[in-house]
Design an enzyme around this catalytic site. Structure first.
Site: not given
Ligand code: 13P
Length: 253
Positions: A10-12, A98, A100, A170, A176, A216, A238
């Protein structure tokens, strides 16, 4: 039917157009060969979906996903993107729920049930995210919290529709933050999720449900996480932005 393993990136809201091309080109250059029932999924920002789908079109086992879609099929929704648009550009999946999106855009379980319906109806399979905030984990009520997210957004589906859902656990406190759930914490939650799916859809359906861990997850810890019996891969943030790291996570599946 064997349960699918998936490593999804997931590149966000990251990467320039040039960096996007570079990352996908570096990944395809590795000529990663995937065993049967294994997929790699890349979820770029909307504006890069077309080019990523083009770059991946000859790479077996690699698929593209949206990061979200609107609950309506079309209309006056400025700034939004429909499930049909994602499908038409070559997406196989869409990520829904998600944390976010739930947090910054106030998406709740009822809205997500609508999005799930629309995405499935438009031909997308769904990577459905769930996970608890830190205070819920500290109170020890994480299973109830996650089970409610799943029941309220997914349990109206019939068995055939449910078979098109990938669940991604998650924990918000691990996203993150560099603070991964331990493999035991993740396994406990995944086993809980599989048992609630079994309670609603039967053991066979639950055994066939792919449940990913995210938060993470990186090249160092992926192997231990993915070795757990109920962890079927990862949803990576990430570490999906670097070709070498993402390839190492794919290799750990
Ligand atoms: P990180 O791997 O950066 O913690 O993000 C996880 C995530 O939210 C994937 O959707």
């Amino acid at each position: 039917m064997a349960r699918k393993k998936i490593v999804a990136g997931n590149w966000k809201m990251n990467l320039s157009p040039a960096a996007c091309n570079e990352l996908v080109t570096a990944l395809t250059a590795k000529q990663i060969s995937l065993p049967e029932h294994t997929e790699v999924v890349i979820a770029p920002p909307y504006v890069y979906i077309d080019r990523v789908a083009g770059l991946l079109k000859d790479t077996t086992g690699f698929f593209v996903s949206g990061q979200d879609c609107h609950q309506k099929t079309s209309g006056a929704y400025t700034g939004d993107v429909s499930a049909a648009m994602l499908k038409a550009l070559g997406c196989k999946y869409v990520i829904l729920g998600h944390s976010e999106r739930r947090g910054y855009h106030r998406e709740d379980n009822a809205l997500l049930a609508e999005k799930v319906n629309t995405a499935l109806a438009e031909g997308l399979d769904v990577i459905f995210c769930c996970g608890e905030p830190l205070e819920i984990r500290e109170a020890g009520t994480q299973n109830d919290f996650v089970n409610a997210q799943i029941a309220e957004s997914l349990f109206h589906l019939d068995g055939a529709a449910m078979a098109r859902i990938v669940i991604a656990y998650e924990p918000i406190w691990a996203i993150g933050t560099g603070k991964t759930a331990t493999s035991a914490q993740a396994q406990d939650m995944h086993a809980n999720i599989r048992s609630v799916v079994a309670g609603k859809y039967g053991q066979e359906a639950a055994d066939n449900t792919t449940i990913l861990y995210g938060g993470s997850c990186n090249a160092q810890n992926a192997q231990e996480l993915f070795a757990q019996p109920d962890i079927d891969g990862g949803l990576i943030g990430g570490a999906a932005l670097k070709a070498d790291d993402f390839a190492a996570i794919i290799a750990a599946r």
